[in-house]
Write a protein that holds these residues in place. Structure first.
Motif: not given
Length: 457
Positions: A34-47
């Protein structure tokens, strides 16, 4: 370095490797995922977020992409190094709790940015906070899960985490064109920050890594933690005893291993290999998620349609990680990395040549599918090749290069895409895949199914 006397005490590694699968491992994987979920969320919503942000803050798409999606990776680069060192010095648990809290707080603040520069700085700090998340979590999984299931369990964790990519793309698609009190992109940042704090609370019951405790001479704490873990597993599986422990060498007081020692002895070739892999995959892994909306807009699709196509393409991340969870430990990890690096490069090049909607979706989704076979393979691989005393330092330093690579390559790729189109960009991407495959083939050790303490002595 003090070596174990196995006649007096069974080491943590032996006790962990004899544990059967249980709901405890599933709980730990969900708490980490769940923590990595938000790490990837912020990375992949950037574009995807860059497009509506450019419109709201009245800047160009290239400027918005730089400050929202590229520049923050410098923060992630620094965070990966800092938290990697802290993870080896102070423990795994305190570092990933601290990083997730910082991410949540600064993501919420960033939702109220008044200009692109302020937003860029706050995104930088958010990425700095969450920068060490993946390195520490990869380390924790490698140290806690049995040697025969490390790859598959890590893939299950990333399957949970990678749902953030299509969910994030869907949220951007739904919120981008609307204004509910605040512009839609601000709501996306608020949701990520609030969710990050909720995930931080959910993680509180995680144990410190018993392997880390043992390697730092905290034998009583390590044994007490293992007693609790074994008791819970036996209760969950309705067992009265556990299988006998096989011999696993261990140390009770490991020497500190400075960053410079990663380039000495058996670790020199491993470090060169994983650093090259991480630097180049920083461009490969994020090229579709970040550039696909821009490629589609350049091909004549509307912003809304390009965001909708991105939702479809991003489902490949989840499907690829799910497929990997069934097979990752069946085959040699080194060979998997080589094969999928080459397939990624080839598929990306095909994606750049296509202008038909159906084929764009096919090759785009195939890329994200293959990408997560590739990602899950190197995630566990980079944690396996270093000893406990330097595992988060080694993985953090290596993964930091992926962050700086992402910053450099995405910044460059955006300019190249605007000037020359998609083909040159994805040709470079293909070249990266070839280089990674060659370096891993020449320098990479085999790790699948081996005891951690024997891979790195």
């Amino acid at each position: 370095m003090e070596t174990s006397d196995n006649t007096k005490r069974v080491g943590v590694g032996a006790r962990l490797d004899r544990l059967p699968s249980s709901n405890l491992q599933r709980l730990f994987i969900s708490q980490l995922g769940i923590g990595v979920w938000f790490d990837l969320f912020i990375l992949f919503t950037g574009g995807p977020l860059a497009l509506p942000i450019a419109k709201t803050l009245n800047v160009s798409k290239a400027t918005a992409t730089f400050y929202v999606a590229a520049f923050p990776f410098i923060g992630a680069f620094l965070g990966s190094i800092i938290y990697g060192i802290l993870g080896d010095r102070y423990g795994r648990r305190i570092t990933f709790l601290t990083s997730l809290l910082g991410f949540g707080v600064f993501s919420i603040i960033s939702a109220f940015s008044t200009n692109i520069y302020e937003l860029g700085i706050l995104r930088f700090v958010s990425y700095l906070s969450v920068g060490g998340e993946i390195a520490i979590v990869d380390t924790y999984v490698s140290e806690f899960i049995t040697r025969k299931g490390r790859g598959n369990w890590l893939s299950w964790m990333y399957t949970l985490a990678w749902t953030s990519s299509p969910v994030g793309a869907l949220l951007v698609y739904l919120f981008a064109p609307v204004n509910y009190v605040l512009p839609g992109w601000r709501w996306v940042l608020l949701i990520s920050g609030i969710g990050g704090i909720a995930a931080w609370l959910y993680r509180f019951r995680l144990y410190e890594s018993p392997r880390w405790l043992e390697s730092h001479g905290k034998i009583k704490e390590a044994d007490e933690t293992m007693d609790k873990i074994e008791e819970r597993v036996m209760k969950m599986n309705k067992l009265t005893t556990l299988p006998p422990a096989e011999y696993v060498p261990y140390t009770t007081k490991e020497d500190k291993m400075p960053l410079s020692d990663l380039f000495k002895g058996e670790y020199k070739a491993r470090t060169v290999m994983i650093w090259i892999l991480q630097f180049l995959q920083g461009g490969m892994s994020f090229i579709i998620g970040t550039l696909a909306p821009l490629v589609l807009v350049a091909a004549g699709f509307t912003i809304i349609h390009s965001l909708l196509f991105t939702v479809v393409i991003d489902t490949g991340y989840v499907l690829g990680s799910l497929a990997a969870s069934f097979v990752l430990d069946r085959y040699d990890r080194k060979a998997e990395i080589i094969v999928f690096a080459l397939l990624l490069g080839l598929d990306g090049f095909a994606f750049s040549l296509i202008h038909i909607v159906g084929l764009i979706l096919f090759f785009g989704t195939a890329y994200t599918f293959l990408d997560n076979f590739f990602n899950n393979s190197w995630h566990i691989y980079q944690a396996e090749i270093y000893p406990t005393r330097a595992r988060t330092t080694g993985t953090g330093a290596a993964f930091s290069l992926s962050r700086i690579g992402t910053f450099i390559f995405l910044s460059t790729f955006v300019v190249l895409l605007d000037a020359y189109g998609a083909v040159p960009v994805f040709s470079i991407n293909f070249m990266f895949g070839i280089i990674i495959a060659a370096v891993v083939f020449i320098l990479g050790p085999k790790t699948t199914g081996k005891v951690l303490e024997l891979i790195s002595k």
